[in-house]
Design a protein around this motif. Structure first.
Motif, mmCIF file in Angstrom:
data_model
loop_
_atom_site.group_PDB
_atom_site.id
_atom_site.type_symbol
_atom_site.label_atom_id
_atom_site.label_comp_id
_atom_site.label_asym_id
_atom_site.label_seq_id
_atom_site.Cartn_x
_atom_site.Cartn_y
_atom_site.Cartn_z
ATOM 1 N N GLU A 1 -20.897 -19.876 21.177
ATOM 2 C CA GLU A 1 -21.665 -18.696 20.781
ATOM 3 C C GLU A 1 -23.072 -19.085 20.328
ATOM 4 O O GLU A 1 -24.044 -18.387 20.622
ATOM 5 N N LYS A 2 -23.191 -20.214 19.631
ATOM 6 C CA LYS A 2 -24.521 -20.669 19.199
ATOM 7 C C LYS A 2 -25.400 -20.971 20.409
ATOM 8 O O LYS A 2 -26.590 -20.637 20.427
ATOM 9 N N ARG B 1 -25.104 -19.660 23.378
ATOM 10 C CA ARG B 1 -25.430 -18.375 23.999
ATOM 11 C C ARG B 1 -26.571 -17.688 23.253
ATOM 12 O O ARG B 1 -27.477 -17.110 23.859
ATOM 13 N N ASN B 2 -26.568 -17.767 21.928
ATOM 14 C CA ASN B 2 -27.633 -17.170 21.122
ATOM 15 C C ASN B 2 -28.966 -17.877 21.354
ATOM 16 O O ASN B 2 -30.019 -17.235 21.354
ATOM 17 N N LEU B 3 -28.920 -19.184 21.547
ATOM 18 C CA LEU B 3 -30.146 -19.924 21.856
ATOM 19 C C LEU B 3 -30.771 -19.415 23.151
ATOM 20 O O LEU B 3 -31.978 -19.212 23.240
ATOM 21 N N SER C 1 -30.503 -16.538 24.335
ATOM 22 C CA SER C 1 -31.014 -15.191 24.087
ATOM 23 C C SER C 1 -32.303 -15.198 23.274
ATOM 24 O O SER C 1 -32.874 -14.140 23.011
ATOM 25 N N GLU D 1 -32.728 -17.023 20.168
ATOM 26 C CA GLU D 1 -32.588 -17.361 18.752
ATOM 27 C C GLU D 1 -33.274 -18.695 18.453
ATOM 28 O O GLU D 1 -33.229 -19.629 19.249
ATOM 29 N N PRO E 1 -32.993 -21.252 15.462
ATOM 30 C CA PRO E 1 -32.388 -21.619 14.181
ATOM 31 C C PRO E 1 -33.267 -22.585 13.399
ATOM 32 O O PRO E 1 -34.076 -23.323 13.974
ATOM 33 N N TYR F 1 -26.818 -28.825 16.715
ATOM 34 C CA TYR F 1 -28.215 -28.554 17.067
ATOM 35 C C TYR F 1 -29.008 -29.856 17.190
ATOM 36 O O TYR F 1 -29.856 -29.999 18.077
ATOM 37 N N TYR G 1 -17.745 -13.123 25.709
ATOM 38 C CA TYR G 1 -18.690 -14.202 25.451
ATOM 39 C C TYR G 1 -19.793 -14.221 26.501
ATOM 40 O O TYR G 1 -20.921 -14.591 26.228
ATOM 41 N N GLY H 1 -21.103 -9.664 26.500
ATOM 42 C CA GLY H 1 -20.984 -8.721 25.411
ATOM 43 C C GLY H 1 -20.343 -7.411 25.801
ATOM 44 O O GLY H 1 -20.423 -6.435 25.060
#
Length: 201
Positions: free
Chosen positions: A79-80, A82-84, A86, A88, A90, A110, A196, A199
């Motif tokens: 999920e992390k 996938r967020n990257l 998108s 994101e 961090p 990371y 995943y 969404g």
């Protein structure tokens, strides 16, 4: 050449630029291997190649699979990642070292992506997290890693004998409920994995 030289720099910037190796670096760098790959193809073929990613820069998925999977199931690091993709960004204190058994911990995860070249420092002028995906090449590679992880975890297997029986009952006896209950049960078991990817419910 059939290439407009004014088109090359924006293309290289999008696909090969934006690497920073210090959190204080305001100036970004190009990946020289990627740039030479493009130039070599332009010289050889006289045009921009259809495939802009040099697959020599691709990290073997086997080196990453244990970061996003446990016992053939996706973990929180999937999920992390996938967020990257998108967008994101961090905030991470890049670890100088860490024990092997702690490699999947959030900060170490990371950090390892940074050392693999999949993340780089954000422009310090931007008030956001300090690590980002550097360019379109890495973003496409990450999509590939996520796809491979999904392929490894999705096992949509159907009992064909039972399916045939339910189809027969529906077609010849009007007993449709058993067929749809069977299909709905199979879909339900795999909905979480599908979520995943995009969404959707």
């Amino acid at each position: 050449l059939t290439v407009d030289l004014e088109d090359i720099l924006p293309l290289m910037t999008k696909w090969y630029d934006n690497y920073r190796f210090s959190k204080n670096a305001a100036q970004s760098l190009f990946n020289t291997d990627m740039v030479l790959y493009l130039i070599d193809n332009i010289i050889e073929a006289g045009k921009i190649p259809e495939q802009l990613i040099d697959h020599n820069v691709r990290i073997d998925y086997g080196k990453l699979r244990y970061l996003v999977m446990e016992a053939r199931k996706l973990n929180g690091n999937f999920e992390k990642m996938r967020n990257l993709i998108s967008g994101e960004s961090p905030y991470v204190t890049v670890a100088q070292s860490f024990p092997a058994e702690k490699v999947a911990d959030e900060n170490n995860f990371y950090s390892l992506l940074y050392y693999f070249g999949l993340l780089t420092y954000q422009n310090p002028k931007i008030k956001a997290g300090n690590l980002i995906i550097p360019n379109q090449t890495v973003r496409q590679l990450m999509y590939g890693y996520l796809r491979e992880a999904l392929d490894e975890t999705i096992h949509f297997k159907v009992d064909l004998d039972l399916l045939t029986k339910e189809l027969h009952n529906m077609a010849y006896h009007g007993q449709w409920r058993g067929f749809f209950d069977f299909v709905a049960d199979r879909i339900k078991k795999h909905t979480v994995i599908r979520d995943y990817l995009s969404g959707e419910k």
